[in-house]
Design a protein around this motif. Structure first.
Motif, PDB file in Angstrom:
ATOM      1  N   LEU A 167       0.826  -1.205   0.000  1.00 48.48           N
ATOM      2  CA  LEU A 167       0.000   0.000   0.000  1.00 48.48           C
ATOM      3  C   LEU A 167       0.859   1.254   0.000  1.00 48.48           C
TER       4      LEU A 167
ATOM      5  N   VAL B 151       6.188  -1.188  -4.137  1.00 52.83           N
ATOM      6  CA  VAL B 151       7.274  -0.440  -4.785  1.00 52.83           C
ATOM      7  C   VAL B 151       8.453  -1.377  -5.051  1.00 52.83           C
TER       8      VAL B 151
ATOM      9  N   ASN C  37      10.749   0.496   5.029  1.00 52.69           N
ATOM     10  CA  ASN C  37       9.778   1.225   5.855  1.00 52.69           C
ATOM     11  C   ASN C  37       9.866   0.821   7.324  1.00 52.69           C
ATOM     12  N   ILE C  38       9.730   1.813   8.187  1.00 55.68           N
ATOM     13  CA  ILE C  38       9.614   1.529   9.624  1.00 55.68           C
ATOM     14  C   ILE C  38       8.129   1.336   9.934  1.00 55.68           C
ATOM     15  N   ASP C  39       7.341   2.256   9.405  1.00 51.08           N
ATOM     16  CA  ASP C  39       5.898   2.224   9.649  1.00 51.08           C
ATOM     17  C   ASP C  39       5.215   2.885   8.463  1.00 51.08           C
TER      18      ASP C  39
ATOM     19  N   ASN D 144       3.381   5.626   8.496  1.00 47.70           N
ATOM     20  CA  ASN D 144       3.189   7.088   8.644  1.00 47.70           C
ATOM     21  C   ASN D 144       1.736   7.476   8.843  1.00 47.70           C
TER      22      ASN D 144
ATOM     23  N   GLY E  70      20.592  -2.663   5.667  1.00 47.05           N
ATOM     24  CA  GLY E  70      20.755  -1.454   4.856  1.00 47.05           C
ATOM     25  C   GLY E  70      19.380  -1.006   4.395  1.00 47.05           C
TER      26      GLY E  70
ATOM     27  N   GLY F 185      25.239   4.723   4.313  1.00 51.46           N
ATOM     28  CA  GLY F 185      25.484   5.478   3.077  1.00 51.46           C
ATOM     29  C   GLY F 185      24.974   4.705   1.871  1.00 51.46           C
TER      30      GLY F 185
ATOM     31  N   ILE G 130      19.119  10.880   4.938  1.00 51.31           N
ATOM     32  CA  ILE G 130      19.259   9.686   4.099  1.00 51.31           C
ATOM     33  C   ILE G 130      20.225   9.938   2.938  1.00 51.31           C
TER      34      ILE G 130
ATOM     35  N   GLU H 235       9.062   6.114 -12.537  1.00 48.39           N
ATOM     36  CA  GLU H 235       8.844   7.196 -11.559  1.00 48.39           C
ATOM     37  C   GLU H 235      10.189   7.711 -11.055  1.00 48.39           C
TER      38      GLU H 235
HETATM   39  C1  B12 Z   1      10.045   8.021  -3.709  1.00 49.68           C
HETATM   40  C2  B12 Z   1       9.536   7.535  -2.372  1.00 49.68           C
HETATM   41  C3  B12 Z   1       8.270   6.945  -2.334  1.00 49.68           C
HETATM   42  C4  B12 Z   1       7.445   6.652  -3.596  1.00 49.68           C
HETATM   43  C5  B12 Z   1       7.988   5.339  -4.214  1.00 49.68           C
HETATM   44  C6  B12 Z   1       7.759   5.243  -5.709  1.00 49.68           C
HETATM   45  C7  B12 Z   1       8.475   4.060  -6.321  1.00 49.68           C
HETATM   46  N1  B12 Z   1       8.014   3.651  -7.468  1.00 49.68           N
HETATM   47  O1  B12 Z   1       9.422   3.520  -5.803  1.00 49.68           O
HETATM   48  C8  B12 Z   1       6.017   6.508  -2.973  1.00 49.68           C
HETATM   49  C9  B12 Z   1       5.349   7.869  -2.960  1.00 49.68           C
HETATM   50  C10 B12 Z   1       5.088   5.512  -3.653  1.00 49.68           C
HETATM   51  C11 B12 Z   1       6.360   6.117  -1.537  1.00 49.68           C
HETATM   52  C12 B12 Z   1       5.502   5.449  -0.715  1.00 49.68           C
HETATM   53  C13 B12 Z   1       5.788   5.163   0.619  1.00 49.68           C
HETATM   54  N2  B12 Z   1       6.800   5.616   1.345  1.00 49.68           N
HETATM   55 CO1  B12 Z   1       8.323   6.510   0.564  1.00 49.68          CO
HETATM   56  N3  B12 Z   1       9.849   7.349  -0.033  1.00 49.68           N
HETATM   57  C14 B12 Z   1      10.332   7.689  -1.193  1.00 49.68           C
HETATM   58  C15 B12 Z   1      11.732   8.345  -1.110  1.00 49.68           C
HETATM   59  C16 B12 Z   1      11.593   9.844  -1.359  1.00 49.68           C
HETATM   60  C17 B12 Z   1      12.782   7.750  -2.066  1.00 49.68           C
HETATM   61  C18 B12 Z   1      12.912   6.225  -2.006  1.00 49.68           C
HETATM   62  C19 B12 Z   1      13.880   5.732  -3.067  1.00 49.68           C
HETATM   63  O2  B12 Z   1      13.489   5.031  -3.994  1.00 49.68           O
HETATM   64  N4  B12 Z   1      15.169   6.084  -2.975  1.00 49.68           N
HETATM   65  C20 B12 Z   1      16.214   5.738  -3.934  1.00 49.68           C
HETATM   66  C21 B12 Z   1      16.896   4.375  -3.626  1.00 49.68           C
HETATM   67  C22 B12 Z   1      18.060   4.114  -4.565  1.00 49.68           C
HETATM   68  O3  B12 Z   1      17.390   4.428  -2.316  1.00 49.68           O
HETATM   69  P1  B12 Z   1      17.186   3.234  -1.260  1.00 49.68           P
HETATM   70  O4  B12 Z   1      16.079   2.353  -1.646  1.00 49.68           O
HETATM   71  O5  B12 Z   1      17.122   3.842   0.087  1.00 49.68           O
HETATM   72  O6  B12 Z   1      18.515   2.383  -1.409  1.00 49.68           O
HETATM   73  C23 B12 Z   1      19.800   2.849  -1.111  1.00 49.68           C
HETATM   74  C24 B12 Z   1      20.217   2.667   0.368  1.00 49.68           C
HETATM   75  O7  B12 Z   1      19.138   2.711   1.265  1.00 49.68           O
HETATM   76  C25 B12 Z   1      20.992   1.393   0.402  1.00 49.68           C
HETATM   77  N5  B12 Z   1      20.323   0.094   0.544  1.00 49.68           N
HETATM   78  C26 B12 Z   1      19.070  -0.274   0.195  1.00 49.68           C
HETATM   79  N6  B12 Z   1      18.894  -1.579   0.451  1.00 49.68           N
HETATM   80  C27 B12 Z   1      20.033  -2.057   0.955  1.00 49.68           C
HETATM   81  C28 B12 Z   1      20.367  -3.343   1.409  1.00 49.68           C
HETATM   82  C29 B12 Z   1      21.641  -3.558   1.915  1.00 49.68           C
HETATM   83  C30 B12 Z   1      22.015  -4.920   2.402  1.00 49.68           C
HETATM   84  C31 B12 Z   1      22.574  -2.503   1.989  1.00 49.68           C
HETATM   85  C32 B12 Z   1      23.883  -2.728   2.553  1.00 49.68           C
HETATM   86  C33 B12 Z   1      22.236  -1.216   1.544  1.00 49.68           C
HETATM   87  C34 B12 Z   1      20.965  -1.003   1.035  1.00 49.68           C
HETATM   88  O8  B12 Z   1      21.633   1.411  -0.851  1.00 49.68           O
HETATM   89  C35 B12 Z   1      20.723   1.885  -1.851  1.00 49.68           C
HETATM   90  C36 B12 Z   1      21.461   2.510  -3.004  1.00 49.68           C
HETATM   91  O9  B12 Z   1      22.224   3.609  -2.584  1.00 49.68           O
HETATM   92  C37 B12 Z   1      12.128   8.022   0.380  1.00 49.68           C
HETATM   93  C38 B12 Z   1      12.939   9.088   1.103  1.00 49.68           C
HETATM   94  C39 B12 Z   1      14.380   9.055   0.641  1.00 49.68           C
HETATM   95  N7  B12 Z   1      14.896  10.191   0.264  1.00 49.68           N
HETATM   96  O10 B12 Z   1      15.002   8.028   0.642  1.00 49.68           O
HETATM   97  C40 B12 Z   1      10.774   7.800   1.063  1.00 49.68           C
HETATM   98  C41 B12 Z   1      10.638   6.755   2.203  1.00 49.68           C
HETATM   99  C42 B12 Z   1      11.452   5.527   1.810  1.00 49.68           C
HETATM  100  N8  B12 Z   1       9.222   6.422   2.227  1.00 49.68           N
HETATM  101  C43 B12 Z   1       8.812   6.215   3.413  1.00 49.68           C
HETATM  102  C44 B12 Z   1       7.472   5.791   3.704  1.00 49.68           C
HETATM  103  C45 B12 Z   1       7.080   5.745   5.172  1.00 49.68           C
HETATM  104  C46 B12 Z   1       6.569   5.454   2.680  1.00 49.68           C
HETATM  105  C47 B12 Z   1       5.138   4.928   2.842  1.00 49.68           C
HETATM  106  C48 B12 Z   1       4.896   3.922   3.964  1.00 49.68           C
HETATM  107  C49 B12 Z   1       4.216   6.150   3.000  1.00 49.68           C
HETATM  108  C50 B12 Z   1       2.738   5.834   3.039  1.00 49.68           C
HETATM  109  N9  B12 Z   1       2.079   6.189   4.094  1.00 49.68           N
HETATM  110  O11 B12 Z   1       2.197   5.301   2.146  1.00 49.68           O
HETATM  111  C51 B12 Z   1       4.879   4.319   1.448  1.00 49.68           C
HETATM  112  C52 B12 Z   1       5.300   2.844   1.377  1.00 49.68           C
HETATM  113  C53 B12 Z   1       5.242   2.256  -0.007  1.00 49.68           C
HETATM  114  C54 B12 Z   1       5.529   0.782  -0.030  1.00 49.68           C
HETATM  115  N10 B12 Z   1       4.739   0.043  -0.789  1.00 49.68           N
HETATM  116  O12 B12 Z   1       6.392   0.296   0.648  1.00 49.68           O
HETATM  117  C55 B12 Z   1       9.889   6.421   4.460  1.00 49.68           C
HETATM  118  C56 B12 Z   1      10.419   5.072   5.026  1.00 49.68           C
HETATM  119  C57 B12 Z   1      10.997   5.155   6.420  1.00 49.68           C
HETATM  120  C58 B12 Z   1       9.903   5.260   7.449  1.00 49.68           C
HETATM  121  N11 B12 Z   1       9.735   6.412   8.030  1.00 49.68           N
HETATM  122  O13 B12 Z   1       9.204   4.338   7.703  1.00 49.68           O
HETATM  123  C59 B12 Z   1      10.932   7.252   3.677  1.00 49.68           C
HETATM  124  C60 B12 Z   1      12.370   7.038   4.087  1.00 49.68           C
HETATM  125  C61 B12 Z   1      10.563   8.743   3.855  1.00 49.68           C
HETATM  126  C62 B12 Z   1      10.576   9.187   5.272  1.00 49.68           C
HETATM  127  N12 B12 Z   1       9.420   9.470   5.819  1.00 49.68           N
HETATM  128  O14 B12 Z   1      11.544   9.297   5.949  1.00 49.68           O
HETATM  129  N13 B12 Z   1       7.597   6.506  -1.215  1.00 49.68           N
END
Ligand code: B12
Length: 475
Positions: free
Chosen positions: A13, A17, A69-71, A73, A103, A126, A214, A243
Motif C-alpha cells: 500500500l 514499490v 519502511n519503519i511504519d 506514517n 541497509g 550510506g 538519508i 517514476e
Molecule cells: C520516492 C519515495 C516513495 C514513492 C515510491 C515510488 C516508487 N516507485 O518507488 C512513494 C510515494 C510511492 C512512496 C511510498 C511510501 N513511502 Co516513501 N519514499 C520515497 C523516497 C523519497 C525515495 C525512495 C527511493 O526510492 N530512494 C532511492 C533508492 C536508490 O534508495 P534506497 O532504496 O534507500 O537504497 C539505497 C540505500 O538505502 C541502500 N540500501 C538499500 N537496500 C540495501 C540493502 C543492503 C544490504 C545494503 C547494505 C544497503 C541497502 O543502498 C541503496 C542505493 O544507494 C524516500 C525518502 C528518501 N529520500 O530516501 C521515502 C521513504 C522511503 N518512504 C517512506 C514511507 C514511510 C513510505 C510509505 C509507507 C508512505 C505511506 N504512508 O504510504 C509508502 C510505502 C510504499 C511501499 N509500498 O512500501 C519512508 C520510510 C521510512 C519510514 N519512516 O518508515 C521514507 C524514508 C521517507 C521518510 N518518511 O523518511 N515513497
C-alpha cells in the motif's frame, strides 16, 4: 563470496514499490565479483520459509537485509513493519551463523534503534552500492571494518557510526536491470512504477524531514543524457511506467530542465511521473518541459495553504508560490496530485480552513488532493525539539521507533479529520490516509491493470471513489 540479499518490504500500500536500492546493491556486488542472489519478499506467500530455503540453497558468506519502511506514517491506523524484520533475522540465524548486515532508507533514519530492535550489530547508512562492497572486502579478508565510511555498528562500547562518503558532485543514473532481480510482471499487475533517480540529496530544511539524513544535503546530479539512456533502456525492456524518486525532482531547476530536455530529444516511449515537486521552482516552463519529456503525472508537495504553517514547517516558500502553482497547473493538461500535511507547528482551526478553502477552490476536479493528518516525528529533527518544547512529546529518542506523531497543540486531531472528511464528502477527488490504506486497493490495481489502466491510478480517483460509494463503501 556468495551473497544473499533479502528485500524485506511486503507493504503493498498504496502500491507495491520495486526495491531499487536492493537491486543497485546486488549489481554493485556482482561487479566486484560476488555471486548474488536477491530474494524479494513482496509477493512471497510464506516469507519465512522463502528466507529459510534461500539460506539453505545459497549458502551465503554474508546476508544483507534491505529495510525500507519503519511504519506506514498513518497516525490513525498505524502499522509498524519492523516486527517482521526481527522474525526474518531470527530465521536467518536459525540456519546460518554468517554476518547479517542491514541497509536501506529506514536505517539512515533511525540506525541505533533499528539495530537494537532487530538484534543485528552492523548496518550500512550510506549509498549501499559503494559502502557494501567495501564492507564485504573487509569481511572476506577477516579484517576489522569499524572504519569503513558510511556504516553503523553496535559493539561492547555501544553505538558507533562513521561519516558517509561524498555528498556532492555528480552521479550516473543507475537503472538496475529489474527483470533480473524481481518479479516485474507481479509488480506491473499492481500498477507499480519502475523507480529511477535523477539526483541524490535535498537542500531544504523542512522541520520534520529525514531526506537530508538519508541522502545528504548536497546535490549529486546525474548527467541528463544518462537519465535519458536509463529511461530508454527500461522502457525498451517493457518497463514503460517510470517514476523519478528523487527527494525533490524540480530542484535544482536547471538540472530538472536539462533532464526534461534530454528526455524530450529521446524516443523513449516511457510514461514518466514524479510525486516530489516543490512549488518553489514550479512554473510554466517546467511543466511544458515535463509534458514534452513524456510525463503523465506529477505531485506537488505543498503541505499547506497557510503562511503560518508553511513557516512553522520551514518549507522555504509561502502561499504566494502555492497559489502560483495552482495557476500554472490550470494552464496545462498534466494530471497533478496535491499533497498536504496537516497538523504541523502553527496549525489552528483557522489555518485548516484556509488550506481546505484553497483545495476546494483552486485545484482542478480531475486532479487528486491528498491530506495527511499528523506528522511522524523522527529523532534528531527540528520537529522533535519543537514537540518537546511544546510539551507534546515525552517519549525518549530510543522509544521513537514505535511511531509517534506531532499534532499542533492548537488544533484537535479528531476535529481536523472530521473537517477533511466533510470536504471529501463534496469533493470526490479528495483522499486521506484511510484511502491509501484501503485493503481492497491491491484488487483495484489488479482490476485496473486488466482493464488497460496504466499508472498513475490516482488520475481516476473521483471515478473510483464514486464507484466504491455506489457499492456501499464509506470511502
Ligand atoms: C520516492 C519515495 C516513495 C514513492 C515510491 C515510488 C516508487 N516507485 O518507488 C512513494 C510515494 C510511492 C512512496 C511510498 C511510501 N513511502 Co516513501 N519514499 C520515497 C523516497 C523519497 C525515495 C525512495 C527511493 O526510492 N530512494 C532511492 C533508492 C536508490 O534508495 P534506497 O532504496 O534507500 O537504497 C539505497 C540505500 O538505502 C541502500 N540500501 C538499500 N537496500 C540495501 C540493502 C543492503 C544490504 C545494503 C547494505 C544497503 C541497502 O543502498 C541503496 C542505493 O544507494 C524516500 C525518502 C528518501 N529520500 O530516501 C521515502 C521513504 C522511503 N518512504 C517512506 C514511507 C514511510 C513510505 C510509505 C509507507 C508512505 C505511506 N504512508 O504510504 C509508502 C510505502 C510504499 C511501499 N509500498 O512500501 C519512508 C520510510 C521510512 C519510514 N519512516 O518508515 C521514507 C524514508 C521517507 C521518510 N518518511 O523518511 N515513497
Amino acid at each position: 563470496m556468495n551473497i544473499l540479499l533479502v528485500s524485506t518490504n511486503r507493504n503493498a500500500l498504496p502500491m507495491p514499490v520495486m526495491p531499487i536500492g536492493a537491486c543497485m546493491v546486488a549489481e554493485a556486488c556482482e561487479r566486484e565479483g560476488h555471486r548474488v542472489t536477491l530474494l524479494d519478499l513482496m509477493f512471497e506467500r510464506e516469507p519465512l520459509a522463502a528466507v529459510r530455503d534461500a539460506v539453505r540453497s545459497v549458502k551465503p558468506g554474508v546476508v544483507g537485509l534491505s529495510v525500507r519502511n519503519i511504519d506506514n506514517n498513518d497516525m490513525r491506523d498505524t502499522v509498524f513493519f519492523l516486527a517482521d524484520l526481527r522474525r526474518i533475522v531470527n530465521t536467518v540465524r536459525e540456519h546460518t551463523s554468517v554476518p547479517v548486515i542491514l541497509g536501506g532508507a529506514a536505517l539512515a533514519v533511525m540506525p541505533e534503534a533499528i539495530l537494537r530492535f532487530s538484534e543485528v550489530s552492523c548496518a550500512v547508512l550510506g549509498d549501499g552500492e559503494t559502502v557494501f562492497p567495501l564492507l564485504l572486502e573487509r569481511i572476506s579478508e577477516g579484517e576489522p571494518f569499524g572504519d569503513v565510511p558510511g556504516i553503523a555498528y553496535l559493539d561492547h562500547e555501544g553505538f558507533n557510526s562513521t561519516p558517509c562518503p561524498g555528498s556532492g558532485g555528480r552521479t550516473e543514473c543507475g537503472a538496475p536491470d529489474y527483470r533480473r532481480w524481481v518479479n516485474v510482471a507481479a509488480y506491473r499487475s499492481q500498477l507499480a512504477t519502475a523507480p529511477l533517480q535523477t539526483k541524490l540529496g535535498c537542500a531544504f530544511q523542512c522541520v520534520y524531514c529525514t531526506y537530508r539524513k538519508i541522502e545528504g544535503n548536497g546535490h549529486r546530479l546525474a548527467d541528463p543524457a544518462s537519465v535519458a539512456d536509463a529511461v530508454t533502456r527500461l522502457a525498451a525492456s517493457g518497463l514503460r511506467d517510470i517514476e523519478f524518486v528523487d527527494s525533490v525532482f524540480n530542484v535544482p531547476s536547471d538540472h530538472a530542465m536539462a533532464v526534461c530536455d534530454a528526455l524530450a530529444k529521446t524516443k523513449h516511449r516511457a510514461r514518466l511521473q514524479s510525486l516530489e515537486l516543490n512549488p518553489r521552482a514550479f512554473d510554466d516552463e517546467l511543466v511544458t518541459a515535463m509534458e514534452r519529456a513524456g510525463f503523465v503525472g506529477m505531485g506537488l508537495t505543498v503541505e499547506s495553504a497557510s503562511d503560518a504553517v508553511l513557516q512553522g514547517l520551514r518549507k522555504g516558500f509561502t502561499t504566494r508560490e502555492v497559489h502560483h502553482a495552482a495557476d500554472v497547473v490550470r494552464r496545462h493538461e498534466l494530471p497533478c496530485a496535491w499533497i498536504f500535511l496537516l497538523g504541523g507547528p502553527g496549525e489552528t482551526r483557522e489555518t485548516i480552513r484556509e488550506t481546505l478553502r484553497f483545495a476546494e477552490s483552486r485545484t482542478r476536479p480531475q486532479d487528486v488532493v491528498f491530506f495527511n493528518i499528523g506528522i511522524r516525528v523522527y529523532p534528531g529533527t527540528e520537529l522533535e525539539s519543537i514537540a518537546r518544547r511544546q510539551g507534546v512529546l515525552t517519549a525518549s529518542p530510543k522509544d521513537m521507533l514505535s511511531p509517534v506523531f506531532y499534532v499542533s497543540p492548537e488544533v484537535d486531531a479528531g476535529w481536523m479529520m472530521n473537517e477533511v472528511r466533510r470536504s471529501m464528502g463534496s469533493h470526490m477527488n479528495f483522499i486521506n490516509t484511510d484511502s491509501i490504506g484501503l485493503s481492497i486497493l491491491p484488487s483495484i490495481h489488479r482490476i485496473g491493470y486488466r482493464l488497460g489502466v496504466r499508472p498513475p491510478l490516482w488520475r481516476h480517483t473521483r471515478f473510483i471513489r464514486r464507484a466504491l460509494r455506489l457499492a456501499g463503501m464509506n470511502v
